[in-house]
Scaffold this motif. Structure first.
Motif, mmCIF file in Angstrom:
data_model
loop_
_atom_site.group_PDB
_atom_site.id
_atom_site.type_symbol
_atom_site.label_atom_id
_atom_site.label_comp_id
_atom_site.label_asym_id
_atom_site.label_seq_id
_atom_site.Cartn_x
_atom_site.Cartn_y
_atom_site.Cartn_z
ATOM 1 N N SER A 5 0.863 -1.175 0.000
ATOM 2 C CA SER A 5 0.000 0.000 0.000
ATOM 3 C C SER A 5 0.900 1.226 0.000
ATOM 4 O O SER A 5 1.400 1.642 1.047
ATOM 5 C CB SER A 5 -0.906 -0.001 1.235
ATOM 6 N N ILE A 6 1.149 1.786 -1.166
ATOM 7 C CA ILE A 6 2.097 2.891 -1.284
ATOM 8 C C ILE A 6 1.330 4.218 -1.271
ATOM 9 O O ILE A 6 0.361 4.397 -1.999
ATOM 10 C CB ILE A 6 2.959 2.738 -2.556
ATOM 11 N N ARG A 7 1.744 5.125 -0.429
ATOM 12 C CA ARG A 7 0.999 6.372 -0.240
ATOM 13 C C ARG A 7 1.148 7.304 -1.434
ATOM 14 O O ARG A 7 2.129 7.264 -2.173
ATOM 15 C CB ARG A 7 1.432 7.062 1.047
ATOM 16 N N ARG A 8 0.157 8.169 -1.569
ATOM 17 C CA ARG A 8 0.168 9.215 -2.595
ATOM 18 C C ARG A 8 0.248 10.572 -1.911
ATOM 19 O O ARG A 8 -0.455 10.832 -0.926
ATOM 20 C CB ARG A 8 -1.103 9.163 -3.438
ATOM 21 N N LEU A 9 1.073 11.449 -2.459
ATOM 22 C CA LEU A 9 1.151 12.819 -1.985
ATOM 23 C C LEU A 9 1.006 13.749 -3.181
ATOM 24 O O LEU A 9 1.303 13.371 -4.319
ATOM 25 C CB LEU A 9 2.479 13.090 -1.272
ATOM 26 N N ALA A 19 3.397 16.604 5.441
ATOM 27 C CA ALA A 19 3.280 15.201 5.042
ATOM 28 C C ALA A 19 4.619 14.660 4.553
ATOM 29 O O ALA A 19 4.990 13.511 4.846
ATOM 30 C CB ALA A 19 2.218 15.060 3.954
ATOM 31 N N LEU A 23 7.000 11.653 6.060
ATOM 32 C CA LEU A 23 7.495 10.557 5.215
ATOM 33 C C LEU A 23 8.997 10.369 5.387
ATOM 34 O O LEU A 23 9.500 9.239 5.432
ATOM 35 C CB LEU A 23 7.187 10.864 3.748
ATOM 36 N N GLU A 287 2.177 2.354 -10.289
ATOM 37 C CA GLU A 287 1.612 1.583 -9.173
ATOM 38 C C GLU A 287 1.095 0.239 -9.661
ATOM 39 O O GLU A 287 1.259 -0.792 -8.995
ATOM 40 C CB GLU A 287 0.495 2.366 -8.494
ATOM 41 N N SER A 308 5.364 0.235 1.609
ATOM 42 C CA SER A 308 4.183 0.594 2.395
ATOM 43 C C SER A 308 4.514 1.555 3.523
ATOM 44 O O SER A 308 3.757 2.485 3.807
ATOM 45 C CB SER A 308 3.529 -0.675 2.962
ATOM 46 N N ASP A 309 5.650 1.329 4.167
ATOM 47 C CA ASP A 309 6.012 2.145 5.329
ATOM 48 C C ASP A 309 6.678 3.463 4.964
ATOM 49 O O ASP A 309 6.431 4.489 5.599
ATOM 50 C CB ASP A 309 6.948 1.358 6.258
ATOM 51 N N ALA A 312 6.582 6.413 -1.527
ATOM 52 C CA ALA A 312 5.556 7.378 -1.914
ATOM 53 C C ALA A 312 5.588 7.626 -3.416
ATOM 54 O O ALA A 312 6.640 7.555 -4.055
ATOM 55 C CB ALA A 312 5.743 8.693 -1.167
#
Length: 435
Positions: A5-9, A19, A23, A287, A308-309, A312
């Motif tokens: 689950s890779i975050r989006r910014l 944010a 990160l 992604e 995931s951690d 981004a």
């Protein structure tokens, strides 16, 4: 396999700076118990030398020896390892070594001097360190590239003696690492590791001579030991987790970029992989590549956790905005995966290594491009540089006043010294002033 689950910014969002800071946050503080253990080991090595080193080698590596001399690898054994490894590995190792040496030979600094009109001579004498220590992880972990990147710049600098330490858990010696030592010109190799090996290099024992600087990667105990002995000896750096930031214009094959992100994420769960792009659709494509390619990776669990951690995908306004974000991160590795990397380069201020263009995978820099892969991490590229020949050279200022120069500048020194209330300084300069 763990789901990723890779975050989006988005750089346009109001709280983007906060944010991004979250990160990038990484705690490099040393666990108190680790610090105490390391200090105890270092103190023991300093006091008992070889005796303590043998005891810790038996305790931590399961290797018994009657003396530290028995733990030294001969030059003949290193050359035998070079001959023993497969021809393909030997050729690759030699090719990489040649490229690393060729690149670093261009870094060597020479002594220089100039003369004032009054005959005063000023300059700088540049000399190599007498002795350098190289720590190399051992056992099943084989890092011949680390040997090349640390030992070759030292030898190019003219360091007279490079001493390598490498643990051999249960007596497991890695021939590829020894072969790398052979092609890099390492002078002596001892099969010891951990904080105890760092202590032996820093303080010296009856068998292992003290060095002037310790370089090379290691686990938390090794890194903590290097931090502790800094000041007694020089060190290269305290490295954090590996990092990559890719700036892409949205035109590179998304599978390529996904794999470039994987190449750092597979190091460990704390590694950081970031993609910055002005095209949101392209971020979606990368992604999708990540999710499709991940199940086939040998270290998929580690990659998934890392992405995931700490990973981004960042949407920016344009490539200029991408450069701004990159400079805020000051990444260890920066890929400019764009049509015209030269146009973007002037906007980049902080990066350990910059990889120019779509075909320049960061992995090439790890092994055989030529530049050093020992790079500043955790934002320290803002003020520090890759390991190089200059790290194994020291500089002494040269000052030689003529009588005329001593008269002229003695008057200046006198005024400043008396202004500081340092009379002896003033009079020392004044003795050389003509009446």
């Amino acid at each position: 396999m763990s789901a990723v689950s890779i975050r989006r910014l988005n750089s346009r969002q109001a709280d983007f700076d906060n944010a991004l800071a979250q990160l990038l946050a990484w705690d490099d503080s040393v666990d108190a118990s680790v610090g105490e253990t390391v200090r105890h080991i270092l103190r023991d090595i300093r006091e008992r030398g070889d005796e303590a080193l043998l005891a810790y080698t038996e305790r931590f590596d399961g290797v018994q020896a009657g003396s530290v001399e028995e733990l030294e690898i001969s030059q003949e054994r290193m050359q035998a390892a070079l001959a023993k490894i497969p021809a393909e590995q030997r050729t690759a190792l030699q090719t990489a070594a040649d490229r690393v040496r060729d690149y670093h030979e261009r870094q060597a600094q020479a002594s220089w001097r100039y003369e004032d009109d009054d005959g005063t001579v000023l300059g700088q004498q540049v000399l190599p360190l007498d002795r350098a220590g190289l720590y190399v992880p051992g056992g099943k972990a084989a890092y011949p590239s680390s040997v090349l990147m640390n030992a070759i710049p030292a030898k190019v600098a003219g360091v007279a003696e490079v001493i390598m330490v490498v643990p051999t858990p249960k007596g497991e010696v890695n021939d590829l690492v020894l072969a790398a030592a052979a092609v890099s010109g390492v002078d002596r190799v001892f099969t010891v590791g951990g904080a105890q090996a760092v202590g032996a290099l820093a303080y010296g024992t009856a068998t292992i001579p003290a060095v002037d600087k310790i370089v090379g990667p290691g686990n938390i105990f090794v890194a903590t030991a290097k931090r502790e002995v800094f000041g007694t000896v020089g060190i290269d750096m305290i490295a954090g987790p590996s990092e990559i930031l890719v700036i892409c214009d949205g035109q590179t094959d998304p599978d390529w970029v996904a794999m470039d992100l994987f190449s750092q994420a597979e190091h460990d769960e704390q590694a950081q992989s970031i993609l910055v792009c002005p095209d949101e659709t392209y971020l979606d494509r990368v992604e999708a590549s990540i999710r499709r390619l991940l199940p086939d990776m040998e270290r998929s669990e580690i990659i998934a956790r890392s992405l995931s951690d700490r990973g981004a995908l960042i949407l920016v306004e344009d490539l200029e905005d991408a450069a701004r974000v990159s400079n805020r991160v000051a990444p260890e590795h920066l890929e400019l995966s764009v049509a015209d990397p030269e146009a973007l380069l002037p906007l980049i201020r902080h990066a350990g290594a910059i990889f120019m263009g779509r075909y320049t995978a960061e992995a090439l820099g790890d092994y055989c491009a030529g530049p050093n892969h020992v790079l500043p991490t955790s934002g320290t590229a803002r003020f520090s540089s890759p390991l190089g020949v200059y790290d194994f050279q020291k500089r002494s200022s040269l000052i030689g006043f003529s009588a005329k120069g001593a008269d002229r500048m003695g008057r200046v020194a006198s005024v400043l010294a008396r202004g500081e209330g340092l009379t002896a300084h003033a009079r020392s300069a004044e003795y050389r002033i003509k009446e």
